[in-house]
Scaffold this motif. Structure first.
Motif, mmCIF file in Angstrom:
data_model
loop_
_atom_site.group_PDB
_atom_site.id
_atom_site.type_symbol
_atom_site.label_atom_id
_atom_site.label_comp_id
_atom_site.label_asym_id
_atom_site.label_seq_id
_atom_site.Cartn_x
_atom_site.Cartn_y
_atom_site.Cartn_z
ATOM 1 N N LEU A 13 0.834 -1.210 0.000
ATOM 2 C CA LEU A 13 0.000 0.000 0.000
ATOM 3 C C LEU A 13 0.866 1.256 0.000
ATOM 4 O O LEU A 13 0.626 2.189 -0.775
ATOM 5 N N ALA A 14 1.888 1.288 0.848
ATOM 6 C CA ALA A 14 2.769 2.462 0.915
ATOM 7 C C ALA A 14 3.493 2.677 -0.421
ATOM 8 O O ALA A 14 3.584 3.811 -0.911
ATOM 9 N N GLY A 15 3.984 1.596 -1.008
ATOM 10 C CA GLY A 15 4.642 1.704 -2.304
ATOM 11 C C GLY A 15 3.701 2.202 -3.387
ATOM 12 O O GLY A 15 4.071 3.034 -4.222
ATOM 13 N N GLY A 55 -10.845 1.384 -11.808
ATOM 14 C CA GLY A 55 -9.420 1.261 -12.110
ATOM 15 C C GLY A 55 -8.526 1.659 -10.958
ATOM 16 O O GLY A 55 -7.502 1.011 -10.699
ATOM 17 N N MET A 56 -8.907 2.713 -10.238
ATOM 18 C CA MET A 56 -8.089 3.119 -9.091
ATOM 19 C C MET A 56 -8.158 2.055 -8.003
ATOM 20 O O MET A 56 -7.159 1.761 -7.351
ATOM 21 N N VAL A 61 -5.681 -1.300 -4.564
ATOM 22 C CA VAL A 61 -5.980 -2.408 -3.651
ATOM 23 C C VAL A 61 -5.515 -3.747 -4.201
ATOM 24 O O VAL A 61 -4.728 -4.453 -3.566
ATOM 25 N N VAL A 62 -6.005 -4.101 -5.381
ATOM 26 C CA VAL A 62 -5.747 -5.443 -5.900
ATOM 27 C C VAL A 62 -4.288 -5.609 -6.320
ATOM 28 O O VAL A 62 -3.571 -6.477 -5.814
ATOM 29 N N VAL A 66 -2.148 -5.915 -2.730
ATOM 30 C CA VAL A 66 -2.214 -7.362 -2.534
ATOM 31 C C VAL A 66 -1.220 -8.106 -3.431
ATOM 32 O O VAL A 66 -0.274 -8.736 -2.932
ATOM 33 N N VAL A 67 -1.405 -8.031 -4.738
ATOM 34 C CA VAL A 67 -0.582 -8.848 -5.647
ATOM 35 C C VAL A 67 0.899 -8.498 -5.519
ATOM 36 O O VAL A 67 1.732 -9.349 -5.203
#
Length: 159
Positions: A13-15, A55-56, A61-62, A66-67
């Motif tokens: 998330l931070a990245g 798209g955002m 998130v995805v 996560v991935v």
């Protein structure tokens, strides 16, 4: 270094937040016209507003959290290091793969680029996204490098 899901997701998330901020600055400064939210969401909706929102969500998130949060953490675990250097190299490799392989192939599968979907149309990105502006290839590399460095530093800090 142990693999930990929670820190991996936080690092992802931070990245993603750091990378997205850099991408948005590149658009504002006129270096690129690439709109990752519209490209990602356009796979699912022909309505621009809806596509950007979807798209955002996909981007942040995805994919970003996560991935790639989990994949980068696996790389850090494999190298037994979440140093800024491992993050930087991983991010640069990631950026090269996206620009040299994924972006050129996108035109064959994206309904808004192929002209087979309803609603808006998108330009094909080409190799390293060069059709989105001269600054796009460098932006791809810098953005992914930022993601890698931030993800590494956050992952190491919260383990």
């Amino acid at each position: 270094m142990e693999f930990a899901v929670g820190p991996a997701l936080l690092a992802g998330l931070a990245g993603t937040v750091a990378m997205t901020a850099a991408m948005m600055m590149g658009r504002v400064m006129g270096m690129t016209s690439m709109d990752i939210a519209l490209i990602s969401g356009g796979m699912l909706s022909g309505d621009e507003r809806r596509a950007r929102l979807i798209g955002m969500g996909i981007h942040v998130v995805v994919m970003g959290t996560v991935v790639f949060g989990l994949l980068y953490a696996a790389v850090f675990h494999w190298f037994d290091s979440a140093s800024w250097l491992v993050g930087l190299v991983t991010g640069l490799i990631h950026g090269l793969v996206v620009g040299a392989m994924a972006m050129p192939m996108m035109a064959a599968v994206h309904p808004r680029m192929r002209g087979t979907g309803d609603g808006f149309r998108l330009d094909t990105p080409g190799f390293m996204g060069v059709r989105y502006g001269k600054g796009t290839p460098m932006g791809l590399l810098v953005g992914h490098a930022i993601y890698g460095v931030v993800a590494a530093l956050v992952y190491a800090a919260v383990l």
